[in-house]
Design a protein around this motif. Structure first.
Motif, mmCIF file in Angstrom:
data_model
loop_
_atom_site.group_PDB
_atom_site.id
_atom_site.type_symbol
_atom_site.label_atom_id
_atom_site.label_comp_id
_atom_site.label_asym_id
_atom_site.label_seq_id
_atom_site.Cartn_x
_atom_site.Cartn_y
_atom_site.Cartn_z
ATOM 1 N N ALA A 142 11.280 -2.320 12.045
ATOM 2 C CA ALA A 142 10.640 -1.477 11.037
ATOM 3 C C ALA A 142 9.744 -2.303 10.121
ATOM 4 C CB ALA A 142 11.694 -0.738 10.227
ATOM 5 N N ALA A 143 10.203 -3.489 9.753
ATOM 6 C CA ALA A 143 9.379 -4.365 8.903
ATOM 7 C C ALA A 143 8.119 -4.807 9.649
ATOM 8 C CB ALA A 143 10.185 -5.576 8.457
ATOM 9 N N ILE A 202 21.548 -2.534 13.732
ATOM 10 C CA ILE A 202 20.964 -2.244 12.416
ATOM 11 C C ILE A 202 20.001 -3.350 12.003
ATOM 12 C CG2 ILE A 202 21.519 -2.039 9.948
ATOM 13 C CD1 ILE A 202 24.020 -0.476 10.799
ATOM 14 N N ARG A 203 20.374 -4.604 12.223
ATOM 15 C CA ARG A 203 19.463 -5.717 11.916
ATOM 16 C C ARG A 203 18.192 -5.628 12.743
ATOM 17 N NH1 ARG A 203 24.170 -8.752 11.725
ATOM 18 N NH2 ARG A 203 23.901 -9.379 13.885
ATOM 19 N N TRP A 213 15.918 -2.803 11.403
ATOM 20 C CA TRP A 213 15.246 -3.193 10.162
ATOM 21 C C TRP A 213 14.136 -4.207 10.430
ATOM 22 C CZ3 TRP A 213 14.931 -1.197 5.494
ATOM 23 C CH2 TRP A 213 15.906 -0.296 5.095
ATOM 24 N N THR A 214 14.374 -5.123 11.357
ATOM 25 C CA THR A 214 13.351 -6.112 11.695
ATOM 26 C C THR A 214 12.148 -5.444 12.350
ATOM 27 O OG1 THR A 214 15.078 -7.761 12.011
ATOM 28 C CG2 THR A 214 12.926 -8.255 12.947
#
Length: 145
Positions: free
Chosen positions: A50-51, A43-44, A47-48
């Motif tokens: 995606a950013a 998940i981390r 998100w990374t």
């Protein structure tokens, strides 16, 4: 740059061990955790990534529009929503196909209709597709209740 990032993301999701783990966590986090996948790490990572992809897309959009301001994202937000919903929520490749359909239709509509009507055609296409296929193009039918 877009094609390279698109192909790279697709290959990452399909061919790498981490990509398979990402898809497993997306489908069923509890089962993925039971299979030995570190769900929090995945998940981390997502998100990374995606950013990073959002930042890259912002830079690319700023180059196309010759600068950015606080309203830049709002101009394209409706099209992004229409593309993801059209392709099917929860499917990465559905979002890709939906965005290609919306992008081509919106730009071709600009030939016949003036300026801002092109955004209305994106919503019209979204409504027409969702009337006949409520889950989107690649979405799965789910029973509610």
């Amino acid at each position: 740059i877009s094609v390279v990032v698109l192909v790279g993301t697709g290959l990452f999701l399909l061919k790498t061990r981490t990509g398979r783990a990402t898809r497993a966590v997306s489908d069923n986090p509890a089962l993925a955790a039971a299979s030995g996948i570190d769900v929090d790490r995945i998940i981390r990572l997502v998100w990374t990534l995606a950013a990073g992809l959002a930042g890259l897309s912002g830079v690319m959009l700023g180059l196309v529009l010759n600068g950015v301001n606080w309203m830049t994202g709002l101009q394209i937000l409706l099209l992004i929503f229409a593309a993801v919903t059209l392709g099917g929520l929860g499917t990465a490749f559905g979002a890709l196909v939906g965005s290609l359909i919306i992008g081509i239709i919106v730009e071709l509509t600009n030939i016949w209709l003036p300026g801002d009507f092109k955004y209305a055609t994106a919503l019209l296409i979204l409504i027409l597709i969702l009337v006949f296929r409520p889950q989107g193009i690649f979405g799965r039918k789910e029973r509610v209740g």
